[in-house]
Design a protein around this motif. Structure first.
Motif, mmCIF file in Angstrom:
data_model
loop_
_atom_site.group_PDB
_atom_site.id
_atom_site.type_symbol
_atom_site.label_atom_id
_atom_site.label_comp_id
_atom_site.label_asym_id
_atom_site.label_seq_id
_atom_site.Cartn_x
_atom_site.Cartn_y
_atom_site.Cartn_z
ATOM 1 N N UNK A 83 11.666 6.207 -0.015
ATOM 2 C CA UNK A 83 11.836 5.491 1.250
ATOM 3 C C UNK A 83 10.955 6.117 2.330
ATOM 4 N N UNK A 84 10.037 5.321 2.880
ATOM 5 C CA UNK A 84 9.085 5.854 3.858
ATOM 6 C C UNK A 84 8.834 4.815 4.951
ATOM 7 N N UNK A 85 9.614 4.870 6.028
ATOM 8 C CA UNK A 85 9.449 3.892 7.113
ATOM 9 C C UNK A 85 8.134 4.122 7.865
ATOM 10 N N UNK A 86 7.395 3.041 8.062
ATOM 11 C CA UNK A 86 6.151 3.095 8.827
ATOM 12 C C UNK A 86 6.241 2.061 9.951
ATOM 13 N N UNK A 87 5.872 2.453 11.166
ATOM 14 C CA UNK A 87 5.936 1.516 12.294
ATOM 15 C C UNK A 87 4.895 0.417 12.133
ATOM 16 N N UNK A 88 5.159 -0.694 12.778
ATOM 17 C CA UNK A 88 4.335 -1.896 12.591
ATOM 18 C C UNK A 88 2.879 -1.665 12.996
ATOM 19 N N UNK A 89 2.639 -0.800 13.997
ATOM 20 C CA UNK A 89 1.270 -0.553 14.452
ATOM 21 C C UNK A 89 0.409 0.088 13.365
ATOM 22 N N UNK A 90 1.048 0.827 12.459
ATOM 23 C CA UNK A 90 0.302 1.507 11.394
ATOM 24 C C UNK A 90 0.374 0.778 10.055
ATOM 25 N N UNK A 91 1.083 -0.361 10.039
ATOM 26 C CA UNK A 91 1.204 -1.116 8.794
ATOM 27 C C UNK A 91 0.526 -2.479 8.894
ATOM 28 N N UNK A 92 0.657 -3.126 10.041
ATOM 29 C CA UNK A 92 0.052 -4.451 10.236
ATOM 30 C C UNK A 92 -1.392 -4.288 10.695
ATOM 31 N N UNK A 93 -2.241 -3.906 9.771
ATOM 32 C CA UNK A 93 -3.653 -3.725 10.085
ATOM 33 C C UNK A 93 -4.435 -3.913 8.788
ATOM 34 N N UNK B 235 0.138 4.526 4.036
ATOM 35 C CA UNK B 235 0.875 4.330 2.792
ATOM 36 C C UNK B 235 2.371 4.373 3.045
ATOM 37 N N UNK B 236 3.133 3.581 2.274
ATOM 38 C CA UNK B 236 4.587 3.731 2.311
ATOM 39 C C UNK B 236 5.335 2.424 2.370
ATOM 40 N N UNK B 237 6.491 2.416 1.728
ATOM 41 C CA UNK B 237 7.413 1.283 1.800
ATOM 42 C C UNK B 237 8.822 1.833 1.992
ATOM 43 N N UNK C 5 0.850 -1.185 0.000
ATOM 44 C CA UNK C 5 0.000 0.000 0.000
ATOM 45 C C UNK C 5 0.888 1.239 0.000
ATOM 46 N N UNK C 6 0.927 1.920 -1.140
ATOM 47 C CA UNK C 6 1.797 3.080 -1.318
ATOM 48 C C UNK C 6 0.989 4.212 -1.964
ATOM 49 N N UNK C 7 1.578 5.398 -1.980
ATOM 50 C CA UNK C 7 0.927 6.555 -2.597
ATOM 51 C C UNK C 7 1.922 7.260 -3.521
ATOM 52 N N UNK C 8 1.594 7.385 -4.826
ATOM 53 C CA UNK C 8 0.408 6.855 -5.497
ATOM 54 C C UNK C 8 0.385 5.329 -5.460
ATOM 55 N N UNK C 9 -0.786 4.726 -5.722
ATOM 56 C CA UNK C 9 -0.875 3.271 -5.621
ATOM 57 C C UNK C 9 -0.131 2.573 -6.757
#
Length: 417
Positions: A307-317, A324-326, A277-281
């Protein structure tokens, strides 16, 4: 520091040693001598790898790190270390921290935090206060403090007049405006590319039109105001054509594409894995091929890891609610080598420096040593062991990549992966 790099093939179209395999003598951060079989009478440290290639240091035009405010996602210290071991001697830092980088003191803060590292950090200042899209930020003050461009990360400016004023204002000091382009009304609640895959999966669609309409609007504004504009992370076939036409009409426009849009498609969403899940998709394979063509014909100026680090609480859902972000620094080179030829990859990882006003150091005698070291042939599977970032949200986990980065030499420092 004295160092001899042995048997290195130089990939640098601006260098007289382009495509030659040579030895390189580095003394106190400068390239002192380039030649074959350089003598080593002083027992200088030597560096040698199988199939070693070197190029100008790579530059990433869109990196998010988190600090200040989101240190749980990534810190500036670890982020710059990760960038160095991924081959990048310079990164442009997005302003999406907390607080937002929208004033001189915030620019000074991140620059002080980044002092002394081999990878150089160049801040992007927010275009609007708090990236809220309502009032223009302190652009000139941020420019004086060291900001290299101005834009609100992954936020499109609905107020066309505000973008018009910004494009006019920054011309007084040769500023570069960045305009992420996505019509939020057309995007609506879309979380995936609108098409066959989103329909089959029951995911709300974000159509190509959302990006293309906004790009068209922004190009009209640029034509009216003059100045220069950068459109980041384009993702559709029509977007590439719009920018190509604008360039042919003489507009001062540049654009970038993210690595994941060149390699992956929306078919990856079949498992509802939020890493994709990224932006743009992620778009269709037709869009992906058009982006690759845009790289090859020069319409697309540079490639970014975004490069866009996202913590697990906001990604594993659940997919709809995930951010958005990888992350992408560690996998950028290896992923690109699976879809593009080496010289083009290197060109698109280095050409962004000129656009963002960053000094270019060719690989030549007398130049500063600003070098990336790599092997373009090595193949492997990208695994969690390859991730150096604090966050692990990589869209490339389990993917076969080609090439291995050995590290960088910059700022008088040798950093090896």
């Amino acid at each position: 520091m004295k160092l001899i790099i042995r048997d290195a093939k130089i990939i640098d179209s601006q260098s007289p040693f382009h495509n030659k395999t040579v030895d390189i003598l580095i003394v106190d951060g400068l390239i002192e001598k380039i030649g074959t079989s350089l003598p080593n009478s002083e027992a200088v440290e030597e560096l040698k790898f199988d199939n070693l290639h070197v190029s100008q240091g790579w530059f990433d035009s869109s990196v998010s790190l988190g600090e200040p405010g989101f240190e749980d996602r990534e810190t500036i210290s670890n982020g710059l270390s990760t960038a160095a071991k991924s081959g990048f001697t310079a990164i442009a830092l997005q302003p999406n921290s907390y607080p937002i980088i929208d004033n001189q003191s915030q620019v000074n803060f991140v620059l002080n935090k980044a002092s002394g590292f081999a990878t150089q950090l160049y801040p992007i200042g927010a275009l609007t206060k708090e990236s809220a899209g309502k009032d223009m930020a302190e652009l000139y003050d941020m420019k004086k403090a060291g900001a290299i461009a101005f834009g609100d990360y992954n936020k499109s400016l609905d107020n066309a007049n505000l973008l018009k004023i910004a494009l006019q204002y920054v011309q007084d000091f040769d500023g570069l405006t960045i305009a992420f382009s996505q019509d939020e009304n057309i995007k609506g609640n879309g979380v995936a590319n609108e098409g066959i895959v989103s329909t089959r999966l029951g995911l709300k669609g974000n159509p190509n039109l959302a990006e293309e309409l906004q790009i068209a609007r922004n190009l009209f504004l640029l034509e009216y105001t003059g100045g220069k504009l950068h459109i980041p992370t384009v993702s559709t076939k029509k977007s590439v054509q719009l920018i190509k036409d604008a360039k042919s009409n003489g507009l001062n426009i540049s654009c970038s594409v993210a690595v994941h849009h060149l390699v992956l498609t929306d078919e990856k969403l079949e498992g509802f894995d939020t890493r994709f899940k990224v932006s743009p998709p992620l778009r269709t394979d037709s869009d992906r091929k058009a982006l690759l063509k845009g790289i090859k014909d020069g319409t697309i100026d540079m490639i970014t890891s975004d490069h866009n680090p996202i913590d697990i609480e906001h990604k594993k859902m659940e997919f709809d609610g995930a951010k958005n972000g990888t992350i992408g620094l560690e996998s950028a080179f290896g992923a690109l080598m699976t879809v593009l030829p080496l010289e083009l990859v290197i060109d698109k990882l280095t050409s962004g420096k000129a656009r963002f006003g960053i000094e270019i150091q060719t690989i030549n005698e007398g130049s500063k040593a600003n070098i990336t070291l790599f092997n373009p042939k090595s193949k492997s599977i990208f695994t969690k062991a390859n991730i150096l970032s604090k966050s692990k949200n990589s869209a490339f986990l389990g993917t076969e990549i080609q090439g291995k980065v050995h590290g960088i030499l910059n700022q008088g420092q040798l950093i090896l992966a």
